[in-house]
Design a protein around this motif. Structure first.
Motif, PDB file in Angstrom:
ATOM      1  N   ARG A   1      52.112  41.070  26.775  1.00  0.00           N
ATOM      2  CA  ARG A   1      51.078  39.982  27.758  1.00  0.00           C
ATOM      3  C   ARG A   1      50.366  39.184  26.859  1.00  0.00           C
ATOM      4  NH1 ARG A   1      48.424  45.130  31.103  1.00  0.00           N
ATOM      5  NH2 ARG A   1      50.489  45.909  32.152  1.00  0.00           N
TER       6      ARG A   1
ATOM      7  N   TYR B   1      39.556  30.828  32.861  1.00  0.00           N
ATOM      8  CA  TYR B   1      39.132  30.361  34.216  1.00  0.00           C
ATOM      9  C   TYR B   1      38.100  29.318  34.398  1.00  0.00           C
ATOM     10  CZ  TYR B   1      41.863  34.286  35.752  1.00  0.00           C
ATOM     11  OH  TYR B   1      43.065  35.141  36.031  1.00  0.00           O
TER      12      TYR B   1
ATOM     13  N   ASN C   1      39.596  36.547  30.196  1.00  0.00           N
ATOM     14  CA  ASN C   1      39.954  35.915  31.401  1.00  0.00           C
ATOM     15  C   ASN C   1      39.064  34.993  31.712  1.00  0.00           C
ATOM     16  OD1 ASN C   1      42.615  37.357  32.295  1.00  0.00           O
ATOM     17  ND2 ASN C   1      41.174  39.161  32.176  1.00  0.00           N
TER      18      ASN C   1
ATOM     19  N   MET D   1      37.840  41.123  30.531  1.00  0.00           N
ATOM     20  CA  MET D   1      37.449  40.247  31.394  1.00  0.00           C
ATOM     21  C   MET D   1      36.832  39.253  30.825  1.00  0.00           C
ATOM     22  SD  MET D   1      36.863  39.947  34.656  1.00  0.00           S
ATOM     23  CE  MET D   1      35.890  38.785  35.619  1.00  0.00           C
TER      24      MET D   1
ATOM     25  N   ILE E   1      49.466  39.597  34.043  1.00  0.00           N
ATOM     26  CA  ILE E   1      50.025  40.694  34.908  1.00  0.00           C
ATOM     27  C   ILE E   1      50.266  40.737  36.288  1.00  0.00           C
ATOM     28  CG2 ILE E   1      48.871  42.983  35.301  1.00  0.00           C
ATOM     29  CD1 ILE E   1      46.893  42.774  33.017  1.00  0.00           C
ATOM     30  N   LEU E   2      49.506  39.769  36.863  1.00  0.00           N
ATOM     31  CA  LEU E   2      49.760  39.705  38.339  1.00  0.00           C
ATOM     32  C   LEU E   2      51.287  38.932  38.621  1.00  0.00           C
ATOM     33  CD1 LEU E   2      48.734  39.873  41.247  1.00  0.00           C
ATOM     34  CD2 LEU E   2      47.608  37.444  41.027  1.00  0.00           C
TER      35      LEU E   2
ATOM     36  N   GLN F   1      44.895  38.330  32.851  1.00  0.00           N
ATOM     37  CA  GLN F   1      45.219  38.920  34.174  1.00  0.00           C
ATOM     38  C   GLN F   1      46.191  38.214  35.268  1.00  0.00           C
ATOM     39  OE1 GLN F   1      43.348  41.527  35.030  1.00  0.00           O
ATOM     40  NE2 GLN F   1      44.563  41.536  36.950  1.00  0.00           N
ATOM     41  N   THR F   2      46.195  36.872  34.990  1.00  0.00           N
ATOM     42  CA  THR F   2      47.114  36.088  35.917  1.00  0.00           C
ATOM     43  C   THR F   2      48.575  36.652  35.306  1.00  0.00           C
ATOM     44  OG1 THR F   2      45.657  34.282  35.928  1.00  0.00           O
ATOM     45  CG2 THR F   2      47.975  33.862  36.632  1.00  0.00           C
TER      46      THR F   2
END
Length: 397
Positions: free
Chosen positions: A133, A8, A4, A1, A58-59, A55-56
């Motif tokens: 990733r 961000y 990420n 987290m 993965i999405l 995280q992006t």
């Protein structure tokens, strides 16, 4: 987290820089292509950071159903940002030969469009079935076609970053204030892109080809350089905008005492501030209005300028230890303040026998007015104004 969050936050700062320029873009209504390119660059830069977040990644991979679909997407975004950076810096600085700048910009855009095509083509020709990733570059460093795609994007990104860093640093030598600081922040940010991000990954890939493993450079050093470099780029774009407005706001506030001192001059209409939206405090416009307001009223009461008041104030300032330059400013401020007070009492015609100056000289600059405004706070000016008022009250009518 936490990883990420870094992406961000940095992306959010670039987006903030874009939003700060959005009101000006709306007012320009598409006529200012340079401003449009700035907003586009900041928007693309924020997109790069958002799409590069683990995280992006993965999405995107799960949404598209392709194991490493994020890889060419991020590579195209990075090289696009690099090209846009070079084009923006070239046109931001401008020059006498606009045609040459435009031609060079078009060549850069065409070159990096070709890089995009090659990245997509090489990815389609290669085989990358295993999702990676965070270490895609290192894992596929020896895979045919994918290897060439990785080298292509790193070289294209590195060349553009080095070019931007050099251009911004050279330009910073010719400017001052917040603009110079902003350009040097940009130069350092792009240098970290080149030496920290691209350099670390290229070294890690080269070492992998020799059979050794320096994976920490690609998975640790390179990402850690990407985030601070993005922050520096964001600061570099924001600082000239915010710094210029801050300087104008401070100057506007400095002129307040002088504006109030000459505000008592009747017969000169005040300047109504133009209605401006609350989200765009145009201090440059307000500063110009206040300077014009002050200058007009100083001219209106010029007939009441008294040499004696200026000479007495100068002598009093020197006696209090003021330097010659400060004493001159204090004397001028005392004479202007006394003239404004006299004008408000007796009108436009000076009293008989009062010594006056000759015709108006060149208009005062904002800097001159700010120094006069600060001088109004001195004890000498206050004493001279009090004595001048007492003398007018005791004078026979």
């Amino acid at each position: 987290m936490k990883a990420n969050l870094g992406f961000y936050v940095a992306g959010g700062l670039l987006l903030l820089a874009c939003l700060l320029k959005l009101p000006a873009l709306v007012r320009a209504r598409g006529r200012d292509w340079l401003l449009s390119s700035i907003c586009a660059l900041l928007l693309v830069g924020s997109g790069v950071l958002f799409t590069s977040a683990p995280q992006t990644i993965i999405l995107v991979n799960r949404t598209t159903g392709v194991s490493n679909f994020s890889a060419p997407l991020v590579y195209c975004a990075l090289t696009g940002f690099s090209a846009a950076s070079v084009v923006l810096v070239l046109n931001w600085r401008g020059g006498t030969d606009k045609g040459r700048t435009r031609c060079l910009s078009q060549q850069i855009i065409a070159l990096y469009l070709l890089v995009w095509v090659l990245i997509v083509t090489l990815y389609a020709l290669g085989d990358a079935p295993v999702e990676r990733r965070t270490d895609f570059d290192l894992y596929y460093a020896g895979t045919p076609y994918i290897r060439e795609m990785i080298l292509l994007y790193l070289l294209a990104h590195g060349v553009a970053s080095f070019t931007c860093s050099r251009l911004c640093w050279r330009w910073s030598r010719d400017v001052y204030g917040s603009m110079r600081i902003g350009l040097r922040a940009l130069a350092l940010g792009y240098l970290l892109h080149y030496a920290g991000y691209d350099g670390a990954k290229l070294v890690a890939i080269g070492v992998r080809w020799t059979g050794h493993d320096w994976g920490f450079l690609a998975t640790g050093v390179a990402p850690s350089m990407g985030q601070p470099s993005a922050l520096l780029v964001a600061v570099g774009f924001i600082l000239p905008l915010v710094g210029r407005r801050s300087e104008d706001a401070v100057r506007y506030w400095q002129l307040g005492p002088l504006a109030r001192a000459v505000g008592a001059v009747p017969g000169v209409p005040g300047l109504a501030l133009l209605p401006l939206p609350w989200w765009t405090p145009e201090f440059r416009l307000r500063l110009t209005q206040r300077q014009t307001y002050i200058s007009d009223r100083i001219v209106a009461c010029r007939g009441h300028f008294d040499h004696r008041i200026r000479d007495e104030a100068h002598a009093a300032a020197v006696a209090r230890g003021a330097s010659a330059q400060d004493a001159d400013i204090i004397a001028e401020a005392a004479m202007i303040a006394a003239a404004a007070d006299t004008y408000s009492d007796v009108g436009e015609d000076p009293p008989p026998g009062q010594a006056t100056l000759g015709p108006p000289g060149p208009p005062l600059t904002t800097g001159d007015l700010a120094r006069l405004s600060r001088a109004l706070r001195s004890r000498v000016v206050k004493d001279m104004r009090r004595r001048s008022r007492a003398g007018r009250e005791q004078a026979p009518t």
